[in-house]
Design an enzyme around this catalytic site. Sequence first.
Site, mmCIF file in Angstrom:
data_model
loop_
_atom_site.group_PDB
_atom_site.id
_atom_site.type_symbol
_atom_site.label_atom_id
_atom_site.label_comp_id
_atom_site.label_asym_id
_atom_site.label_seq_id
_atom_site.Cartn_x
_atom_site.Cartn_y
_atom_site.Cartn_z
ATOM 1 N N ASP A 535 0.848 -1.196 0.000
ATOM 2 C CA ASP A 535 0.000 0.000 0.000
ATOM 3 C C ASP A 535 0.881 1.242 0.000
ATOM 4 O O ASP A 535 2.093 1.156 0.194
ATOM 5 C CB ASP A 535 -0.945 -0.012 1.212
ATOM 6 C CG ASP A 535 -0.208 0.149 2.524
ATOM 7 O OD1 ASP A 535 0.107 1.294 2.881
ATOM 8 O OD2 ASP A 535 0.070 -0.860 3.189
ATOM 9 N N GLU A 615 23.305 -21.829 -18.241
ATOM 10 C CA GLU A 615 22.205 -21.101 -17.593
ATOM 11 C C GLU A 615 22.730 -19.836 -16.922
ATOM 12 O O GLU A 615 22.094 -18.780 -16.967
ATOM 13 C CB GLU A 615 21.523 -21.999 -16.560
ATOM 14 C CG GLU A 615 20.621 -23.045 -17.188
ATOM 15 C CD GLU A 615 20.095 -24.076 -16.180
ATOM 16 O OE1 GLU A 615 19.009 -24.602 -16.404
ATOM 17 O OE2 GLU A 615 20.806 -24.362 -15.193
#
Length: 730
Positions: A535, A615
């Site tokens: 928020d 990777e």
Amino acid sequence: MSIQFDAQTKTFRLETLKTSYVMGISEYGHLLHLYFGKKIGNDDIRVLFAGKIKTGFCPVPNGCDKKYSLNTLPQEFSSDGVGDFRYPSITVVNSDGSYAFEGKYEGHRIYKGKYRLDGLPSLFANENEKADSIEIDLKDSVTGVCVTLYYGVFEEKNIITRAVTVKNEGSLPVSLRRIMSFSLDFRRSGFDFIHFYGHAYLERLTERQHVTHAACEISSAKGIPGHEHNPSVILCDSDATEDFGECYGAALLYTGNFLCGAKLDQFNQTRFVMGINPEKFEFILGCKDKFTAPEAVLSYSSEGFAVMTHQFHDIFRENACKSKYMKQRRPVLVNNWEATRFDFNGDKIVDIAIEGKKLGADLFVLDDGWFGKRNSDSAGLGDWTVNREKMGGELSDVIKRVNDAGLMFGLWFEPEMINEDSDLYRNHPDWVLKIPGRNPALCRNQLVLDITRPDVREYLIKSINDILDNNNIEYVKWDFNRYLTDVYSLLADSRHQGEVFHRFVLGFYNLLDSIILTHPDILFEGCSGGGGRFDGAMLCYQPQIWCSDQTDAVWRTKIQYGTSFAYPVSSMGAHVSACPNKKTGRTVSFKTRAAVAMSGTFGYELDTTKMTDQEKEECAHYTELFKKYYDIITFGDYYRLTSPFSNSGYCAWEHVSKDKSECLVTVVTLEALPQEHTAYIKPKGLDENAIYIIEGADIKLTGKTMMNAGIPFNMFIGQYESRQYYIKKI
Ligand code: DGJ
């Protein structure tokens, strides 16, 4: 001055570059809401509201003319119990037991600069930024209860903030049972209500409803906003789109129980309110006591959602948090949680960090499990002392090894929580929220500390600050992994238990003031089982919040889409995790996982020691790309080009630098197509007449051609695949 009072017409005008907000004091002293919307002329608009509605069953305040009813006129702050049957802005139970509040204009103050609130976070104005404030007092002459309405006007940012205080100026105590931060009345219908719902692992999905005579309402009674609803909503024209229509975005700066609702009255007028959830809320105000309700931020746009979003993003990026990381580059992090959970030791985490460096990470974050007897989620919370046995020595030794590997070090905390199996609980069983005679409910095996108590806060501040001050910690993840139940403070007497939810929030802000604001060089990231505490108030303390524990890139397109309406991309914690995804079992290409995480703070949440060299190389490539695009992503304008909820088979979004010289368009396919198909992605926000090129493609077009004809995207690349287009002005 962006705020004017005309003493003759008794009207207040608040003006931003693009909006006007007008209120007027009626002939009987009530503050009426006259207008909020696209900028209008400096006329006396009271004439527009002269036609009062005369209807049956609408009460008329004693002594007022027969067509004057609080139930029909647009109120700036609706009264209660005296004739307005719509949503009240306040409910006060007076000392004689009556439910009544009728606020009449008492006075006002207009001043330069942005007001601040006692004990609650609020937006601030930067140096040399134009911001003005007005406070308007409305008093109930019978009880002496005085409400002050606060308005902050950020002229250039087109933002108006609202907040309210209630002061008991009478001689007897009153009980405050409801308080909204704003109430907005519109003399029209035809609105939709857009809100962001979900659950843990799937926060802030988007839902849109038509506002009718049945209330559209969202709320939380969980002690924090929670995963189920977010305290940000949009009231908009029913035909509003990203580029069209009026929208009123509202975001509440409050990390507790909230309520937001919109409803048509019997005359098809709309009332829109937002504030503290009245459920289980009561605050006793003795003589001269004052209560402050949280700030709400209003972002109005007459041109659709994109503009509303840009205004929200700008204000949350520039006027909420004073951390140096609002301007300074933030580190790319690697976090060990998904890799190890509680099963690690000092060597293992140093290994993850060393390998993380090869991915291009700048910061290693040691998540849950480094303290007390915390080897599972059933013990240790509350004991903020390093588990030396598990760590193989002092925390400072581990930090040094991580630092020597070239990474900063970050640490996880969950300050407000406690396990029954902890030394803290054994020593202070009375420090938790619990109702006498009941066994409090457990959630993830934990209880909630009663942080309304100064002694509990003192313990937390001291033990956490000790660790932060004695170690080279440059980042903190502040977690919160359950909702509040058994909300009762053993320190308060029975008459004041209705205050505990709100006092918990105040206690929380006091902790943040004492731990975050005293460590300006540490980057703090909020978290609550993912994004349960996302928020605007949190953004006043923490530049970023972990968006969700859902790291599946496809679900993330939806979560980040919903989050983006009010909150900036720079606030969204987003990481690449391993596949198959631990929560969904889905496998998504590395490229897509990286492209989605790039629309956030970017980082890694995987076991770097188990990755192949190839990777790692791939990761390093995407980290480098993120760093290359960092400024556009973090400081640019964000556009939702398509919705991941539509059935187009793909979703697309875009970041454009403020000077329109470069942009990054990302497209992810959500469906596997049976045959070749080209979609035309239309970027937005470019300079119409400038020439742009797409890096790596033989496309050179004017901004207006690109924006109207679109750029071709071959959707036949497979499901969950993605493309990123870097577009540059030449
Ligand atoms: C919930 C968070 O969302 C996770 O990222 C992780 O930090 C765990 N808590 C640790 O308990």
